[in-house]
Scaffold this motif. Sequence first.
Motif, mmCIF file in Angstrom:
data_model
loop_
_atom_site.group_PDB
_atom_site.id
_atom_site.type_symbol
_atom_site.label_atom_id
_atom_site.label_comp_id
_atom_site.label_asym_id
_atom_site.label_seq_id
_atom_site.Cartn_x
_atom_site.Cartn_y
_atom_site.Cartn_z
ATOM 1 N N MET A 177 37.835 -5.257 -18.594
ATOM 2 C CA MET A 177 39.102 -5.293 -17.460
ATOM 3 C C MET A 177 39.551 -3.809 -16.738
ATOM 4 S SD MET A 177 42.335 -7.154 -19.750
ATOM 5 C CE MET A 177 40.587 -8.525 -20.136
ATOM 6 N N ASP A 178 40.455 -3.837 -16.116
ATOM 7 C CA ASP A 178 40.903 -2.967 -15.597
ATOM 8 C C ASP A 178 42.767 -2.580 -16.285
ATOM 9 O OD1 ASP A 178 42.144 -4.152 -13.888
ATOM 10 O OD2 ASP A 178 41.905 -3.846 -12.130
ATOM 11 N N ASP A 179 43.904 -1.770 -16.016
ATOM 12 C CA ASP A 179 44.128 -1.377 -17.073
ATOM 13 C C ASP A 179 45.476 -2.240 -16.145
ATOM 14 O OD1 ASP A 179 43.215 1.617 -17.391
ATOM 15 O OD2 ASP A 179 44.451 2.494 -16.462
ATOM 16 N N GLU A 180 45.006 -3.362 -15.815
ATOM 17 C CA GLU A 180 46.043 -4.180 -15.549
ATOM 18 C C GLU A 180 46.232 -5.509 -15.691
ATOM 19 O OE1 GLU A 180 48.751 -3.599 -11.375
ATOM 20 O OE2 GLU A 180 46.386 -3.314 -11.099
ATOM 21 N N GLY A 181 44.489 -5.685 -16.691
ATOM 22 C CA GLY A 181 44.223 -6.989 -16.629
ATOM 23 C C GLY A 181 42.964 -7.341 -16.186
ATOM 24 N N LEU A 182 42.614 -7.332 -14.603
ATOM 25 C CA LEU A 182 42.130 -7.762 -14.243
ATOM 26 C C LEU A 182 40.710 -7.332 -14.138
ATOM 27 C CD1 LEU A 182 44.768 -6.372 -11.572
ATOM 28 C CD2 LEU A 182 44.202 -8.667 -12.593
ATOM 29 N N PHE A 183 40.284 -8.206 -13.881
ATOM 30 C CA PHE A 183 38.691 -8.164 -12.909
ATOM 31 C C PHE A 183 38.146 -8.999 -11.296
ATOM 32 C CE2 PHE A 183 38.549 -9.432 -17.422
ATOM 33 C CZ PHE A 183 36.697 -8.373 -18.026
ATOM 34 N N SER A 203 46.549 -7.677 -29.944
ATOM 35 C CA SER A 203 47.631 -6.826 -29.546
ATOM 36 C C SER A 203 46.941 -6.336 -27.925
ATOM 37 C CB SER A 203 47.219 -5.957 -30.596
ATOM 38 O OG SER A 203 48.355 -4.322 -29.495
ATOM 39 N N ARG A 204 45.581 -5.899 -27.850
ATOM 40 C CA ARG A 204 45.383 -5.775 -26.320
ATOM 41 C C ARG A 204 45.447 -6.575 -25.933
ATOM 42 N NH1 ARG A 204 40.095 -2.506 -26.885
ATOM 43 N NH2 ARG A 204 39.903 -2.175 -24.846
ATOM 44 N N ALA A 205 45.055 -8.024 -25.769
ATOM 45 C CA ALA A 205 44.612 -9.316 -25.163
ATOM 46 C C ALA A 205 46.750 -9.032 -24.882
ATOM 47 C CB ALA A 205 44.113 -10.025 -26.189
ATOM 48 N N LEU A 206 46.784 -9.289 -25.648
ATOM 49 C CA LEU A 206 48.759 -9.957 -25.007
ATOM 50 C C LEU A 206 48.621 -8.701 -24.829
ATOM 51 C CD1 LEU A 206 51.266 -11.512 -25.741
ATOM 52 C CD2 LEU A 206 51.799 -9.605 -27.309
ATOM 53 N N GLY A 207 48.945 -7.587 -24.359
ATOM 54 C CA GLY A 207 49.476 -6.357 -23.387
ATOM 55 C C GLY A 207 48.236 -7.012 -21.922
ATOM 56 N N ALA A 208 47.367 -6.908 -22.567
ATOM 57 C CA ALA A 208 46.477 -6.975 -20.842
ATOM 58 C C ALA A 208 47.062 -8.294 -19.849
ATOM 59 C CB ALA A 208 44.682 -6.946 -21.169
ATOM 60 N N ALA A 209 47.404 -9.460 -20.808
ATOM 61 C CA ALA A 209 47.851 -10.950 -20.103
ATOM 62 C C ALA A 209 49.326 -10.472 -19.384
ATOM 63 C CB ALA A 209 47.870 -11.514 -21.750
ATOM 64 N N ARG A 210 50.412 -9.643 -20.337
ATOM 65 C CA ARG A 210 51.226 -9.024 -19.171
ATOM 66 C C ARG A 210 51.009 -8.436 -18.678
ATOM 67 N NH1 ARG A 210 56.022 -8.425 -22.473
ATOM 68 N NH2 ARG A 210 55.784 -8.901 -24.666
ATOM 69 N N ALA A 211 50.297 -7.982 -18.655
ATOM 70 C CA ALA A 211 50.168 -6.494 -16.828
ATOM 71 C C ALA A 211 49.655 -8.073 -15.908
ATOM 72 C CB ALA A 211 49.243 -5.022 -17.405
ATOM 73 N N MET A 212 48.391 -7.988 -16.701
ATOM 74 C CA MET A 212 48.053 -10.016 -15.233
ATOM 75 C C MET A 212 49.176 -10.274 -15.004
ATOM 76 S SD MET A 212 46.545 -12.472 -14.528
ATOM 77 C CE MET A 212 46.660 -12.674 -16.412
ATOM 78 N N PHE A 213 50.064 -10.673 -15.384
ATOM 79 C CA PHE A 213 51.026 -12.039 -15.461
ATOM 80 C C PHE A 213 51.849 -10.754 -14.057
ATOM 81 C CE2 PHE A 213 54.706 -14.055 -15.619
ATOM 82 C CZ PHE A 213 55.167 -15.280 -14.476
ATOM 83 N N ASP A 214 52.489 -10.161 -14.866
ATOM 84 C CA ASP A 214 53.609 -8.928 -13.491
ATOM 85 C C ASP A 214 52.681 -8.585 -12.536
ATOM 86 O OD1 ASP A 214 55.385 -9.092 -15.564
ATOM 87 O OD2 ASP A 214 54.805 -7.019 -16.257
ATOM 88 N N HIS A 215 50.663 -8.207 -12.641
ATOM 89 C CA HIS A 215 50.543 -8.110 -12.123
ATOM 90 C C HIS A 215 51.089 -8.865 -10.465
ATOM 91 C CE1 HIS A 215 47.347 -6.269 -8.460
ATOM 92 N NE2 HIS A 215 46.781 -7.573 -8.360
ATOM 93 N N TYR A 216 50.530 -10.691 -10.422
ATOM 94 C CA TYR A 216 50.571 -11.145 -9.524
ATOM 95 C C TYR A 216 52.120 -11.892 -9.768
ATOM 96 C CZ TYR A 216 45.405 -11.493 -10.050
ATOM 97 O OH TYR A 216 44.625 -11.623 -9.450
#
Length: 597
Positions: A293-299, A338-351
């Motif tokens: 996934m990218d830096d914002e947790g996106l595919f 830890s990485r999964a939580l950080g990536a989900a936060r970033a994805m949520f913030d993106h939307y």
Amino acid sequence: MRACPPASIALLLLASACDGPPPSRADEVACLAVAHEERPGLYAAETNAAGQRLEVRIAPMDEPEVWLDEEQLTDDDLLQFDPALDDDGHVAWAQVGLVNLASEVVLDGEVIVSDGAFHRWLRLGGGILAWVRFDPRTLENAVCRRLLENAETACEVLPFFPQELVLFDGTLFLAGFDETTTRRRLEIRSATSLALRHAESLAPTDLLWRGTHGPRLVRVDGDSGARSVFHAYRELFGAQRGEPFARGNDHLGRLAWNVAYRLRGLQALYGVTGDLALLDEVRSIAASLLGHMDDEGLFTSTKYSVDARTPIALAVNNASIHEALLATHELLTPEQASRALGAARAMFDHYEADWHGHYTFTPCSALEWDGIVMPFNQQNQLGLVALQLHHLTGEPRYLQRVEALFDNHVAELFDRDGVRLWNYWPQRFYDGWAAGETASCNTPEAPPTSPKRAEDFSHARINLAFLAAAAHALGRPVPVDIEAIGENLAPAQGRFARFIDGTTDRYPASYTYLPPLPEAAAIAPWYEGAVDVARPDFDRQVVFLGHAVAAARSSSTLPWRLELGERRWEAGAFGSWRTRRIAERDGWLAIRGLYCE
């Protein structure tokens, strides 16, 4: 065996692995080890007597491609599956593009069938290519064959939904569910003429098995939880090994609608069995997803883009992936968690940039409805991520978003025959919009429309899961009755409605609409046996999830009682039944061992 207590859909969706002592590594059998010894990315393979090997492989961030030994036969954006190889070196496979309702049949590199139907289960041998055809327009199933010597092709309609096709010694064997009799049916046909040679009814627990040395009939009976576990393992290992789609991209939606469902099913099944090999599967998937996934947790996906080429970061796809990752949070390694939580936060913030009192599709993205309110299921999939984030962090902002989504949905529930329902889109979509009222670039205006029918059987699961879990988190009453909706979806034994209001006028009730809702009492028994609906293996992981959830609801009694019977095809006939009984605390070990044969 570790049992989750029977619980509401809310608790099942938020639960991690249940408490209980894990088995030791000494208890493991070799099944999964064999799978992981295969080359990475291997999806499916066939080998012939000459030692040739036809494979479908998935390279990192790519789609499946076909290889014959070390020669790559395809290089495109299609999804290849069901490879077939005979002893003369003929090769065949099926392939789909953006739409999973239709597939093509390829023989020796040439597309020989492309008729808008879905073709699967390709079998090659004795100068014959055979397969099963499902027509999504008529809901008819058929068995087809092509004679290699003269290219003559013929199909014969089947009176049932097939569960398996075996081609052996010039004979076709098919078994599946007959919705007219609500029984399972076995047919034996000539592979050349397709003429019916033999037909008989099977017990609800009987399966046709594609053995190495010919067909077998397998009978599975016993406690309901044991049966559900058996079929969960069958779905998990029957077609895919080593989680190949987790390595790929989401261009055809396979991360969101294959891998995410497998993660959820693995979580539920691990909670029942404590099978450490399933824990390995979860962590293997997580490693692939987190690494790609990218830096914002996106595919990104091209499945719904307006030109079928431009990648878009579709919110519902990314939310599906992250919700499944967060649900398995306690099963991951500390670094993965830890990485999964950080990536989900970033994805949520993106939307969150697309939140305007409701979620809209990103303006001027390559979507038909850019800048327009999302359907309930897509908004609520983001809501399920918010629920998991609040569960893991306790941060109020996530629960505030859950509350807003919950209130929006509850405000649009309506009563029909005493059951509270909803439509696919929020009302503001049906109201239409004038130019300048939205930020849409692709559809700047649209006239008012009326909803033609209530929510469908497939997307209903996401909305029911969110409404139940959100009500639990908010301390509110669950605003819908999952049992009543389950009864609407099951108007007749063996036939199911396509929509949650139970209407069958435009789309007659059919077994093909079996809903992925084992939490409902009217639906749960169907996940204790084989599910024969016409979906490709790469798009039926919700069936695996259904079996796993059904097992989690009904596996609290120890030890298991399970009977496995077998009839082998010998000397032109199926022999008598041979039965062995399993009654042990860790009966899943014996079940999983079946897949090592």
